[in-house]
Write a protein that holds these residues in place. Structure first.
Motif, PDB file in Angstrom:
ATOM      1  N   VAL A   1     -19.888   3.247 -24.884  1.00  0.00           N
ATOM      2  CA  VAL A   1     -21.059   2.207 -24.991  1.00  0.00           C
ATOM      3  C   VAL A   1     -20.666   1.130 -25.833  1.00  0.00           C
ATOM      4  O   VAL A   1     -20.337   1.269 -26.990  1.00  0.00           O
ATOM      5  N   GLY A   2     -20.872  -0.130 -25.252  1.00  0.00           N
ATOM      6  CA  GLY A   2     -20.500  -1.443 -25.875  1.00  0.00           C
ATOM      7  C   GLY A   2     -19.027  -1.805 -25.572  1.00  0.00           C
ATOM      8  O   GLY A   2     -18.784  -2.917 -26.372  1.00  0.00           O
ATOM      9  N   ALA A   3     -18.218  -0.828 -24.971  1.00  0.00           N
ATOM     10  CA  ALA A   3     -16.612  -1.119 -24.973  1.00  0.00           C
ATOM     11  C   ALA A   3     -16.570  -2.390 -23.898  1.00  0.00           C
ATOM     12  O   ALA A   3     -17.421  -2.391 -22.875  1.00  0.00           O
ATOM     13  N   THR A   4     -15.299  -2.944 -23.989  1.00  0.00           N
ATOM     14  CA  THR A   4     -15.020  -3.820 -22.985  1.00  0.00           C
ATOM     15  C   THR A   4     -13.545  -4.188 -22.905  1.00  0.00           C
ATOM     16  O   THR A   4     -12.846  -3.440 -23.446  1.00  0.00           O
ATOM     17  N   GLY A   5     -13.149  -4.761 -21.815  1.00  0.00           N
ATOM     18  CA  GLY A   5     -11.805  -4.740 -21.661  1.00  0.00           C
ATOM     19  C   GLY A   5     -11.139  -5.758 -22.540  1.00  0.00           C
ATOM     20  O   GLY A   5     -11.839  -6.729 -22.915  1.00  0.00           O
ATOM     21  N   GLU A   6      -9.685  -5.934 -22.520  1.00  0.00           N
ATOM     22  CA  GLU A   6      -9.134  -7.064 -22.982  1.00  0.00           C
ATOM     23  C   GLU A   6      -7.951  -7.427 -22.269  1.00  0.00           C
ATOM     24  O   GLU A   6      -7.567  -6.781 -21.125  1.00  0.00           O
ATOM     25  N   ALA A   7      -7.586  -8.580 -22.509  1.00  0.00           N
ATOM     26  CA  ALA A   7      -6.367  -9.427 -21.567  1.00  0.00           C
ATOM     27  C   ALA A   7      -5.234  -8.352 -21.615  1.00  0.00           C
ATOM     28  O   ALA A   7      -4.628  -7.859 -22.498  1.00  0.00           O
ATOM     29  N   GLY A   8      -4.673  -8.132 -20.287  1.00  0.00           N
ATOM     30  CA  GLY A   8      -3.567  -7.439 -20.139  1.00  0.00           C
ATOM     31  C   GLY A   8      -3.665  -5.997 -20.052  1.00  0.00           C
ATOM     32  O   GLY A   8      -2.656  -5.097 -19.996  1.00  0.00           O
ATOM     33  N   GLU A   9      -4.873  -5.357 -20.315  1.00  0.00           N
ATOM     34  CA  GLU A   9      -5.331  -4.060 -20.384  1.00  0.00           C
ATOM     35  C   GLU A   9      -5.004  -3.491 -18.725  1.00  0.00           C
ATOM     36  O   GLU A   9      -5.368  -3.984 -18.210  1.00  0.00           O
ATOM     37  N   PRO A  10      -4.357  -2.289 -18.944  1.00  0.00           N
ATOM     38  CA  PRO A  10      -4.064  -1.525 -17.439  1.00  0.00           C
ATOM     39  C   PRO A  10      -5.438  -0.901 -17.086  1.00  0.00           C
ATOM     40  O   PRO A  10      -5.865  -0.338 -17.928  1.00  0.00           O
ATOM     41  N   LEU A  11      -5.749  -1.141 -15.731  1.00  0.00           N
ATOM     42  CA  LEU A  11      -6.900  -0.366 -15.118  1.00  0.00           C
ATOM     43  C   LEU A  11      -6.607   1.044 -14.492  1.00  0.00           C
ATOM     44  O   LEU A  11      -5.433   0.836 -13.861  1.00  0.00           O
ATOM     45  N   PRO A  12      -7.423   1.746 -14.559  1.00  0.00           N
ATOM     46  CA  PRO A  12      -7.174   3.044 -13.855  1.00  0.00           C
ATOM     47  C   PRO A  12      -7.419   2.587 -12.082  1.00  0.00           C
ATOM     48  O   PRO A  12      -8.027   1.700 -11.988  1.00  0.00           O
ATOM     49  N   PRO A  13      -6.682   3.527 -11.579  1.00  0.00           N
ATOM     50  CA  PRO A  13      -6.730   3.365  -9.830  1.00  0.00           C
ATOM     51  C   PRO A  13      -8.228   3.800  -9.276  1.00  0.00           C
ATOM     52  O   PRO A  13      -8.400   4.652  -8.469  1.00  0.00           O
ATOM     53  N   THR A  14      -9.258   2.898  -9.781  1.00  0.00           N
ATOM     54  CA  THR A  14     -10.500   3.394  -9.148  1.00  0.00           C
ATOM     55  C   THR A  14     -11.480   2.088  -9.457  1.00  0.00           C
ATOM     56  O   THR A  14     -11.074   1.181 -10.387  1.00  0.00           O
ATOM     57  N   ASN A  15     -12.539   2.272  -9.360  1.00  0.00           N
ATOM     58  CA  ASN A  15     -13.808   1.227  -9.602  1.00  0.00           C
ATOM     59  C   ASN A  15     -14.123   1.286 -10.927  1.00  0.00           C
ATOM     60  O   ASN A  15     -14.865   1.880 -11.301  1.00  0.00           O
ATOM     61  N   SER A  16     -13.610   0.155 -11.857  1.00  0.00           N
ATOM     62  CA  SER A  16     -13.753   0.303 -13.284  1.00  0.00           C
ATOM     63  C   SER A  16     -13.905  -1.162 -13.646  1.00  0.00           C
ATOM     64  O   SER A  16     -13.390  -2.140 -13.014  1.00  0.00           O
ATOM     65  N   LEU A  17     -14.831  -1.245 -14.690  1.00  0.00           N
ATOM     66  CA  LEU A  17     -14.983  -2.488 -15.534  1.00  0.00           C
ATOM     67  C   LEU A  17     -14.348  -2.529 -16.681  1.00  0.00           C
ATOM     68  O   LEU A  17     -14.658  -3.497 -17.380  1.00  0.00           O
TER      69      LEU A  17
END
Length: 773
Positions: free
Chosen positions: A513-529
C-alpha cells in the motif's frame, strides 16, 4: 336486504369537492325518530350525506331512479333547518363557502314503478360560481386605468365582446371576447404584464389614444408580455380569449409592473475571465421614488447587496460556465423591482497555470468544471487532449504516493460524454513541467442514454516539501463539470530498492500500500503498475530455496546491487494452491541458491492491486558440519568423527595434511541427523585435517569460461561452467583493460552457453566470467 351504512343521520357519509358523484341504495333504508318528513307523499326511507361547500355559488343535487333530495343545515337531527327540497329528483340552492350541508336522499317507496328497480340511485352533488356580469372594461373607452409601477388587477371575459373597429393582433389569433386596461407608466424602462393563470387568454400591448390609431407593440399568447415604456405615456393592454371557450365564472389576475434596475455590466453573451471576478453594475431608471439598495443574483442564489449608489458589485471566485445574472432594486417605499436577466460565460478561476487552485490535506474532495476553460499558448502538457484545462496544486505532508481521481457524467442534453484526463506534474513554470503521471481513459464510457459516471485515476510518487501541479482537462474537446478526489498514501518503508529490508524470519508480513515504481525497475511479465516493495536475503547455504507470497501478487528474485542492473533469477505470477479445499491465490518461486550470494526479492502488484500479504522463506538445507567436540582417539588407536546434517542429504568427507590439497575420504548420505565416521589406526597420519561439504559443492567446478567455437567474422559461443544456480556476468574486452558486459545468466546443471554476436574482425578478443553481485 342489508340497510345502507349511512341510513342514520349520525352515520352520514362525508363528501368533499366542488363536484361529487356517489352511488347509494335508499330503497333499503329506514326512517328514524325525530327525522323531518322529506317528501309529503312518501314515508322516510333516507340515506344521509354531509358536504361542506368549498366556495360560494349555486349548489345543486340530483338523484336518479325514483328518489328525491333534500338539503338541511344543523348538527342535530331534531333541529335541522330545511334549505331546499322537492319531489322532483333535482334541486338548487345558494351555497355559502365553508358551510356544512346535510343532504338526505329519500326513496319513492310508493311509486308504482319502484318495484321494477333494485334500489340503485346515482347522486350528483356540486357547486358552481354564479354568472359574472359584463365587465366594466369591455370597451376601449372604459379601459381600467392604472398609474403605478407595480399592481395587480382582476377582471374576467365572461359576457365580454368585441366592439366595432377593435383591432386584431398582427400575429394571427382568434379573439372573440376582450377587455381593456390602460397603463400610464411612471418611468421609462422595461414594462411587464403577467397573466395568471397563464392560459386565461392572449395579451396585446398598443400605443395610441383611439381604436383607429393604435400601434401594436407586443403580443403574447398568455404568460408574460413585455415592452419598452416611456415615462408618463399611456399604453393600452388587451386581454382576449384567444378563441378558446370562456367559463362564465372564470376570473384572471393581471400584474403590471416596471423594471427599474438594468444590468449595464456585464453585457449579455460576454466571456469573462474567472480570475478577475465578475464586475456587476446596475443602472436605475428615474422614478418618483428613490432606490435604497440593489441585490445581485446568479440564478436564484444571492451574490450580495449594495446600499446606496453607485450600485456596483464584484463577484469573486465566480461559478464557471454559463451564469444568469440579474439585480433586484428596493426603493424607499420597500417595493422591489427586478432587472431583466443576462447570460454571460465565465472561464474557471483556475483556468491558467499561474492561477492553479490550492488543495490540501491527506485526502479531500472538491468540484470543478472545464466549461469555457482554455489552453495556454505554451501548455504543451495538453497536447493530444481537449482544448480546455484547469489547474490545482497540492503539497504532500511527507514522502508517499498521491492518488487523484476525477468523476464526471454524461453532459446533457446531447449525451456527449465528458471524459476527464488528469495530469500530475512538477515544475516552477508551465514550460518547465516534468510530467509524472497521466490518467488513462475509462475502460468503457457506455452508450447514449441516462447519465452514467465515468472515472479516471492518476497516481505518482511524491516527496515531502515538493509542490505538485494537477491538470484536469477533457480527452476530447467536450467540456463539463467534474468531481475531484485526492488521497495521500504514506510511502511503504521498503518501497525503493535502496531501502530494501533484510529478510531473516521464515515468515514476514508485508504490504505494498502506497508503493510506487522507480526508474529502471524491472517489471514482472504481467499487467503491473510497479507497486513494488523490496527485501534482500543472503543465502546461508547452497541448495534449493523457496519463496511464497500470499494473495494476488507477483514475486520475483534478482541478483545485483543496482535497480537498473539486476539479473532475474526466478519469477512467480498468477499462481494458486488449494487450502482446505479452496483455491487460494499465491505465488511460489524455487531456485538454486548459492551460499553467500545476496538475492534481491520484489513483491509487486498485479493489475494495480494494493494490500497486505505474507512472505514465506524456506532456506536451503543446513550445510553438513563436523561436531568440534567429537574427534576421539581410542587407546586402540581408532579415530572417530561425528558429522551432522539434513537427513537424506549426500555429503563428502575430505581430508588434508596441508589445508591446500584435499582428498575424498567418504561419500555418503545422512540417514539421520548425525553420521559417525571412524578410521583404523593403520590409516592415521601424523597430521590430518577434515572437512565435510555437500556433494554438489564437491562436484561443482569453479566458475570459468571457455570458447566452444571461434569462426572469424561469425558469432562466437562461450561456455560458462560453474556451480548450479550460480548467477554470472560474462564480459568481453579487446585490450584486457576496458571490459563490456556481454551476457548475464544462471548456470543450469554445471554449464551455460552465451553468444557473442559482435566478435569478428578484432585481432584479439578476451572473455571473462564474474559472479553477478
Amino acid at each position: 336486504m342489508i340497510k345502507p351504512f349511512n341510513d342514520d343521520f349520525a352515520n352520514s357519509q362525508t363528501l368533499t369537492g366542488a363536484t361529487v358523484q356517489v352511488v347509494t341504495y335508499p330503497l333499503f333504508s329506514t326512517g328514524e325518530a325525530g327525522e323531518p318528513q322529506h317528501l309529503p307523499a312518501f314515508q322516510n326511507r333516507s340515506v344521509w350525506y354531509s358536504w361542506t361547500a368549498p366556495f360560494s355559488g349555486i349548489g345543486s343535487v340530483d338523484s336518479l331512479y325514483y328518489s328525491s333530495p333534500a338539503v338541511y343545515v344543523g348538527d342535530r337531527l331534531d333541529q335541522l333547518v330545511r334549505i331546499a327540497g322537492s319531489t322532483n329528483n333535482q334541486i338548487e340552492f345558494t351555497a355559502q363557502s365553508g358551510v356544512t350541508y346535510r343532504i338526505a336522499i329519500n326513496a319513492h317507496d310508493q311509486d308504482p314503478w319502484s318495484q321494477y328497480y333494485s334500489g340503485y340511485t346515482l347522486v350528483n352533488l356540486g357547486v358552481r360560481k354564479p354568472p359574472l356580469p359584463t365587465p366594466d372594461n369591455d370597451d376601449f373607452a372604459k379601459a381600467t386605468l392604472f398609474t403605478g409601477y407595480d399592481g395587480t388587477l382582476t377582471s374576467h371575459l365572461a359576457s365580454a365582446s368585441l366592439e366595432p373597429g377593435e383591432p386584431w393582433p398582427t400575429i394571427p389569433s382568434v379573439v372573440a371576447r376582450s377587455v381593456w386596461f390602460r397603463w400610464r407608466t411612471p418611468f421609462s424602462g422595461l414594462a411587464l404584464v403577467d397573466l395568471s393563470p397563464s392560459t386565461a387568454g392572449v395579451l396585446v400591448a398598443y400605443r395610441g389614444n383611439a381604436l383607429t390609431n393604435l400601434t401594436q407593440l407586443a403580443f403574447a399568447s398568455g404568460g408574460r408580455l413585455q415592452f419598452l415604456a416611456e415615462a408618463g405615456t399611456d399604453y393600452s393592454i388587451i386581454v382576449g380569449d384567444g378563441g378558446w371557450p370562456v367559463s362564465s365564472g372564470d376570473e384572471f389576475d393581471l400584474r403590471l409592473y416596471q423594471v427599474r434596475p438594468r444590468l449595464a455590466l456585464p453585457v449579455g453573451g460576454d466571456v469573462l475571465r474567472g480570475r478577475d471576478g465578475v464586475h456587476l453594475l446596475a443602472e436605475i431608471a428615474d422614478a418618483p421614488t428613490a432606490v435604497n439598495s440593489v441585490e445581485f443574483f446568479n440564478g436564484n442564489v444571492s451574490l450580495g447587496s449594495v446600499i446606496g449608489g453607485p450600485f456596483e458589485f464584484l463577484w469573486a471566485n465566480p461559478t464557471a460556465g454559463p451564469v444568469e445574472l440579474w439585480a433586484r432594486a428596493v426603493d424607499d417605499t420597500g417595493h422591489g423591482s427586478d432587472s431583466p436577466r443576462v447570460t454571460v460565460y465565465v472561464r474557471p478561476v483556475n483556468d491558467d497555470f499561474v492561477d492553479r487552485r490550492e488543495i490540501s490535506g491527506e485526502q479531500g474532495q472538491t468540484g470543478g468544471s472545464t466549461e469555457y476553460a482554455t489552453v495556454e499558448t505554451n501548455e504543451g502538457i495538453a497536447q493530444g487532449a481537449g482544448t480546455n484545462s484547469v489547474w490545482f496544486q497540492w503539497t504532500p505532508p511527507r514522502d508517499g504516493k498521491l492518488v487523484v481521481q476525477a468523476n464526471a457524467a454524461y453532459a446533457w442534453p446531447n449525451f456527449a460524454p465528458f471524459v476527464p484526463r488528469i495530469t500530475i506534474a512538477e515544475g516552477p513554470t508551465l514550460s518547465a513541467l516534468n510530467v509524472l503521471a497521466i490518467s488513462g481513459p475509462p475502460d468503457a464510457v457506455g452508450s447514449p442514454g441516462p447519465p452514467q459516471n465515468v472515472t479516471v485515476v492518476a497516481e505518482c510518487r511524491v516527496t515531502q516539501q515538493h509542490t505538485y501541479a494537477i491538470c484536469v482537462q477533457g480527452w476530447t474537446n467536450i467540456s463539463g463539470p467534474f468531481e475531484l478526489n485526492w488521497k495521500f498514501i504514506p510511502r511503504a518503508p521498503n518501497d525503493d530498492f535502496a531501502r530494501r529490508i533484510s529478510l531473516i524470519a521464515p515468515i514476514t508480513m508485508g504490504s505494498n500500500v502506497g508503493a510506487t515504481g522507480e526508474a529502471g525497475e524491472p517489471l514482472p511479465p504481467t499487467n503491473s503498475l510497479a507497486k513494488s516493495v523490496w527485501w534482500t536475503w543472503t543465502a546461508p547455504d547452497t541448495g534449493d530455496a523457496r519463496l511464497k507470497v500470499s494473495g494476488g501478487f507477483a514475486l520475483a528474485v534478482f541478483v545485483g546491487t543496482a535497480v537498473d542492473d539486476l539479473l532475474r533469477v526466478a519469477t512467480g505470477v498468477n499462481g494458486s494452491e488449494y487450502i482446505a479445499g479452496i483455491p487460494t491465490p499465491n505465488n511460489t518461486v524455487r531456485f538454486q541458491a548459492i551460499r553467500g550470494v545476496d538475492y534481491q526479492i520484489a513483491v509487486t502488484d498485479v493489475g494495480g492491486y494494493e494490500g497486505d500479504f505474507t512472505l514465506s522463506l524456506d532456506s536451503p538445507q543446513a550445510t553438513p558440519r563436523i561436531d568440534p567436540a567429537s574427534p576421539t582417539v581410542l587407546p586402540t588407536g581408532e579415530f572417530f568423527l561425528r558429522l551432522s546434517g539434513a537427513t537424506g542429504r549426500p555429503f563428502v568427507l575430505q581430508s588434508s595434511s596441508n589445508l591446500v590439497t584435499w582428498s575424498d575420504v567418504l561419500i555418503d548420505t545422512f540417514q539421520g541427523a548425525t553420521f559417525l565416521y571412524s578410521e583404523s589406526p593403520s590409516l592415521l597420519r601424523p597430521q590430518s585435517f577434515y572437512r565435510v561439504v555437500p556433494l554438489v559443492d564437491a562436484l561443482s567446478p569453479p566458475l570459468s569460461a571457455s570458447l566452444l567455437n571461434v569462426v572469424p567474422g561469425a558469432t562466437t559461443t562461450v561456455r560458462v561452467v560453474g556451480p548450479p544456480g550460480q548467477p554470472f556476468r560474462l564480459q568481453a574486452s579487446e585490450d584486457l583493460k576496458q571490459w563490456e558486459d556481454l551476457a548475464g545468466g544462471i548456470v543450469v546443471g554445471f554449464a551455460a552457453d552465451a553468444l557473442d554476436p559482435t566478435s569478428g574482425g578484432e585481432s584479439f578478443r578476451f572473455y571473462r566470467v564474474l559472479p553477478w553481485r
